[in-house]
Design an enzyme around this catalytic site. Structure first.
Site, PDB file in Angstrom:
ATOM      1  N   ASP A   2      54.695  78.539  39.488  1.00 46.24           N
ATOM      2  CA  ASP A   2      54.560  77.193  38.926  1.00 46.24           C
ATOM      3  C   ASP A   2      55.416  77.092  37.664  1.00 46.24           C
ATOM      4  O   ASP A   2      55.429  77.996  36.826  1.00 46.24           O
ATOM      5  CB  ASP A   2      53.086  76.904  38.600  1.00 46.24           C
ATOM      6  CG  ASP A   2      52.829  75.419  38.386  1.00 46.24           C
ATOM      7  OD1 ASP A   2      52.116  74.817  39.213  1.00 46.24           O
ATOM      8  OD2 ASP A   2      53.347  74.855  37.402  1.00 46.24           O
ATOM      9  N   ILE A   3      56.123  75.986  37.514  1.00 49.91           N
ATOM     10  CA  ILE A   3      57.040  75.803  36.383  1.00 49.91           C
ATOM     11  C   ILE A   3      56.277  75.585  35.079  1.00 49.91           C
ATOM     12  O   ILE A   3      56.826  75.784  33.995  1.00 49.91           O
ATOM     13  CB  ILE A   3      57.985  74.608  36.686  1.00 49.91           C
ATOM     14  CG1 ILE A   3      59.271  74.714  35.884  1.00 49.91           C
ATOM     15  CG2 ILE A   3      57.298  73.268  36.432  1.00 49.91           C
ATOM     16  CD1 ILE A   3      60.350  73.732  36.337  1.00 49.91           C
ATOM     17  N   ASN A  21      44.121  70.695  44.443  1.00 50.05           N
ATOM     18  CA  ASN A  21      43.779  69.417  43.843  1.00 50.05           C
ATOM     19  C   ASN A  21      44.064  68.306  44.851  1.00 50.05           C
ATOM     20  O   ASN A  21      45.092  68.329  45.533  1.00 50.05           O
ATOM     21  CB  ASN A  21      44.599  69.192  42.570  1.00 50.05           C
ATOM     22  CG  ASN A  21      44.341  70.259  41.525  1.00 50.05           C
ATOM     23  OD1 ASN A  21      43.231  70.770  41.420  1.00 50.05           O
ATOM     24  ND2 ASN A  21      45.366  70.597  40.755  1.00 50.05           N
ATOM     25  N   GLY A  43      43.211  65.637  40.121  1.00 49.50           N
ATOM     26  CA  GLY A  43      44.287  66.105  39.245  1.00 49.50           C
ATOM     27  C   GLY A  43      45.583  66.393  39.980  1.00 49.50           C
ATOM     28  O   GLY A  43      46.456  67.087  39.448  1.00 49.50           O
ATOM     29  N   GLN A  44      45.731  65.855  41.197  1.00 45.08           N
ATOM     30  CA  GLN A  44      46.956  66.116  41.964  1.00 45.08           C
ATOM     31  C   GLN A  44      48.128  65.294  41.434  1.00 45.08           C
ATOM     32  O   GLN A  44      47.979  64.097  41.162  1.00 45.08           O
ATOM     33  CB  GLN A  44      46.727  65.793  43.448  1.00 45.08           C
ATOM     34  CG  GLN A  44      47.916  66.173  44.327  1.00 45.08           C
ATOM     35  CD  GLN A  44      47.646  65.934  45.807  1.00 45.08           C
ATOM     36  OE1 GLN A  44      46.680  65.276  46.183  1.00 45.08           O
ATOM     37  NE2 GLN A  44      48.519  66.466  46.646  1.00 45.08           N
ATOM     38  N   HIS A  81      49.357  71.881  48.679  1.00 44.27           N
ATOM     39  CA  HIS A  81      49.624  73.163  48.030  1.00 44.27           C
ATOM     40  C   HIS A  81      48.350  73.769  47.480  1.00 44.27           C
ATOM     41  O   HIS A  81      47.411  73.072  47.113  1.00 44.27           O
ATOM     42  CB  HIS A  81      50.661  73.008  46.912  1.00 44.27           C
ATOM     43  CG  HIS A  81      50.311  71.980  45.867  1.00 44.27           C
ATOM     44  ND1 HIS A  81      50.505  70.636  46.069  1.00 44.27           N
ATOM     45  CD2 HIS A  81      49.785  72.102  44.626  1.00 44.27           C
ATOM     46  CE1 HIS A  81      50.117  69.971  44.985  1.00 44.27           C
ATOM     47  NE2 HIS A  81      49.661  70.837  44.096  1.00 44.27           N
ATOM     48  N   LEU A  82      48.352  75.097  47.410  1.00 46.48           N
ATOM     49  CA  LEU A  82      47.283  75.853  46.772  1.00 46.48           C
ATOM     50  C   LEU A  82      47.812  76.418  45.465  1.00 46.48           C
ATOM     51  O   LEU A  82      48.970  76.848  45.391  1.00 46.48           O
ATOM     52  CB  LEU A  82      46.831  77.017  47.668  1.00 46.48           C
ATOM     53  CG  LEU A  82      46.419  76.687  49.103  1.00 46.48           C
ATOM     54  CD1 LEU A  82      45.983  77.976  49.810  1.00 46.48           C
ATOM     55  CD2 LEU A  82      45.306  75.664  49.139  1.00 46.48           C
TER      56      LEU A  82
HETATM   57  P1  AMP Z   1      49.170  69.404  41.352  1.00 49.93           P
HETATM   58  O1  AMP Z   1      49.031  68.792  39.975  1.00 49.93           O
HETATM   59  O2  AMP Z   1      47.918  70.064  41.857  1.00 49.93           O
HETATM   60  O3  AMP Z   1      49.736  68.390  42.320  1.00 49.93           O
HETATM   61  O4  AMP Z   1      50.191  70.597  41.201  1.00 49.93           O
HETATM   62  C1  AMP Z   1      51.570  70.402  41.132  1.00 49.93           C
HETATM   63  C2  AMP Z   1      52.136  71.566  40.382  1.00 49.93           C
HETATM   64  O5  AMP Z   1      53.531  71.595  40.587  1.00 49.93           O
HETATM   65  C3  AMP Z   1      51.924  71.512  38.853  1.00 49.93           C
HETATM   66  O6  AMP Z   1      51.146  72.636  38.450  1.00 49.93           O
HETATM   67  C4  AMP Z   1      53.345  71.559  38.297  1.00 49.93           C
HETATM   68  O7  AMP Z   1      53.445  72.346  37.121  1.00 49.93           O
HETATM   69  C5  AMP Z   1      54.116  72.168  39.446  1.00 49.93           C
HETATM   70  N1  AMP Z   1      55.536  71.856  39.476  1.00 49.93           N
HETATM   71  C6  AMP Z   1      56.133  70.663  39.266  1.00 49.93           C
HETATM   72  N2  AMP Z   1      57.469  70.765  39.406  1.00 49.93           N
HETATM   73  C7  AMP Z   1      57.725  72.066  39.717  1.00 49.93           C
HETATM   74  C8  AMP Z   1      58.911  72.812  39.979  1.00 49.93           C
HETATM   75  N3  AMP Z   1      60.124  72.244  39.978  1.00 49.93           N
HETATM   76  N4  AMP Z   1      58.803  74.133  40.248  1.00 49.93           N
HETATM   77  C9  AMP Z   1      57.583  74.730  40.253  1.00 49.93           C
HETATM   78  N5  AMP Z   1      56.427  74.072  40.036  1.00 49.93           N
HETATM   79  C10 AMP Z   1      56.490  72.762  39.757  1.00 49.93           C
END
Ligand code: AMP
Ligand code: ZN
Length: 114
Positions: free
Chosen positions: A32-33, A87, A93-94, A100-101
């Site tokens: 995760d970034i 989420n 909180g999505q 995704h997990l």
């Molecule tokens: P959610 O909020 O459950 O939809 O999770 C989405 C996740 O994607 C968040 O934790 C973000 O930090 C992550 N995210 C967004 N952009 C990127 C990216 N380019 N590379 C890796 N993770 C990312």
């Protein structure tokens, strides 16, 4: 099934760089970034099979996602325990509408979550 405007579909396609950890034929794990724990890995289906768990038609995809998360969690960094979260929707909180997990570890986590 790919969506041109989907962030995670673009990561799978290699259009956006990612720090990949592991994969199966069906699923991809990458860091995760914006990590919320010392270890924070996202596990996604390579195909855009659903926006979230709520609209997943083929539940077998979930077994592959969970299995890949379990494989990643065999690493020493997760020896103390870990958490698997998905989420769903605004209240959940999505932010990215591609199933995704979140695999979280490396610190003691609170329960219940905020
Ligand atoms: P959610 O909020 O459950 O939809 O999770 C989405 C996740 O994607 C968040 O934790 C973000 O930090 C992550 N995210 C967004 N952009 C990127 C990216 N380019 N590379 C890796 N993770 C990312
Ligand atoms: Zn997608």
């Amino acid at each position: 099934m790919t969506q041109a405007d989907c962030l995670f579909c673009r990561i799978v396609a290699g259009e956006i760089p990612s720090n990949q950890v592991a994969e199966t034929e069906i699923s991809l794990a990458f860091r995760d970034i914006n990590p919320v724990a010392p270890q924070h890995v996202l596990v996604i289906p390579k195909r855009h099979v659903a926006d979230s768990l709520a609209d997943l038609d083929d539940p077998w995809v979930l077994a592959d996602l969970v299995q890949l998360a379990r494989e990643v969690a065999k690493g020493d960094e997760f020896a103390g325990g870990w958490r698997l979260v998905t989420n769903i929707g605004a209240d959940g909180g999505q932010t990215v509408p591609h199933l995704h997990l979140h695999l979280l570890g490396g610190r003691k986590m609170k329960w219940p979550p905020g």
